[in-house]
Structures are given as structure tokens and as C-alpha cells.
Enzyme design. Structure first.
Site, mmCIF file in Angstrom:
data_model
loop_
_atom_site.group_PDB
_atom_site.id
_atom_site.type_symbol
_atom_site.label_atom_id
_atom_site.label_comp_id
_atom_site.label_asym_id
_atom_site.label_seq_id
_atom_site.Cartn_x
_atom_site.Cartn_y
_atom_site.Cartn_z
ATOM 1 N N ASN A 85 -5.876 0.628 -2.386
ATOM 2 C CA ASN A 85 -4.584 0.562 -3.056
ATOM 3 C C ASN A 85 -4.781 0.458 -4.567
ATOM 4 O OD1 ASN A 85 -3.207 0.569 -0.567
ATOM 5 N ND2 ASN A 85 -3.439 -1.644 -0.364
ATOM 6 N N HIS A 98 -11.173 -2.624 -4.081
ATOM 7 C CA HIS A 98 -11.575 -2.869 -2.698
ATOM 8 C C HIS A 98 -11.123 -1.739 -1.802
ATOM 9 C CE1 HIS A 98 -7.698 -4.823 -3.551
ATOM 10 N NE2 HIS A 98 -7.357 -4.545 -2.307
#
Ligand code: AMP
Length: 112
Positions: A85, A98
Site C-alpha cells: 500500500n 512493507h
């Protein structure tokens, strides 16, 4: 400092499933699927939007680690989803790059 940096520094606990010299992976604290792993580079980068050409190898290492974790957790046969994201509309809430590994149930497309 982000919560993920605190996990890297072992200041807060995490259920770590994979670690090498550059990558750490742990179970998400609020799983969105039966298997939900977060993979992070130990070197802090805000998001892929902030990655530089010099980060190319590290980004590749993240994806290869995700595939390895999926194999080790036995979800590669049925399949899984990798998501990163970026920013507000991407739904990013922790500003340390991440990759989410989601597995263990059918995942719909497109996401909501
Ligand atoms: P994102 O919304 O893409 O930035 O993802 C951040 C993820 O980190 C969310 O899925 C959170 O549930 C997860 N998360 C936040 N704090 C922790 C923590 N202490 N341990 C494990 N996962 C966490």
C-alpha cells in the site's frame, strides 16, 4: 520512528516468521486472512514511491522472501496475494515500506 522500526529494534514483540540480513517478516497484528504476513526491509524506506534505483536489489529480496515464506507456510499451492500500500488512497498506515502476504482463503478482485 515507526512501529515497524521498533519491531526491527526488538523494542516491541512480533511473531517473526522469517529473517535475513536485509528482510524481516512477521504476522500481522490484525490479520485480514488466515495467513497474513508483513514483510519489511530492515533499511527504512517510506514506500515504493520513495524507493531509489539503488533499492532495486532490496525490493527484489522482499518479493523473493515473500515467495519463500509462502512456501514455508504451505500456502503456495493454493495461491496467495502480495500487496504494498502506498500513501493515503493506497491505504498505507505505517510509513515503512512493507509487503503484505495474504493467503488461506479465496481473495476477491478487485479489492474493495
Ligand atoms: P498498511 O495499512 O498497508 O500500512 O499496513 C500496516 C499493517 O501493519 C496493518 O495491516 C497493521 O495491522 C499492521 N500492524 C500494525 N502494527 C503492528 C504490529 N505491532 N505488529 C504486527 N503488525 C502490525
Amino acid at each position: 520512528m515507526t512501529i515497524f522500526q521498533k519491531i526491527i529494534d526488538r523494542e516491541i514483540p512480533a511473531d517473526i516468521v522469517y529473517e535475513d540480513d536485509q528482510v524481516l517478516a512477521f504476522r500481522d497484528i490484525a490479520p485480514q486472512a488466515p495467513v497474513h504476513i508483513v514483510l519489511i526491509p530492515k533499511r527504512p524506506i517510506v514506500s515504493v514511491a520513495h524507493a531509489a534505483p539503488d533499492d532495486a536489489l532490496l525490493l527484489g529480496r522482499l518479493l523473493l522472501a515473500a515467495a519463500q515464506v509462502a512456501r514455508e507456510l504451505g500456502v503456495d499451492g493454493a495461491g496467495y496475494r502480495l500487496v504494498t500500500n502506498v500513501g493515503q488512497h493506497g491505504g498505507q498506515s505505517v510509513f515503512h515500506l512493507h509487503v503484505h502476504l495474504l493467503a488461506g482463503r479465496p481473495l476477491h478482485w478487485p479489492p474493495g
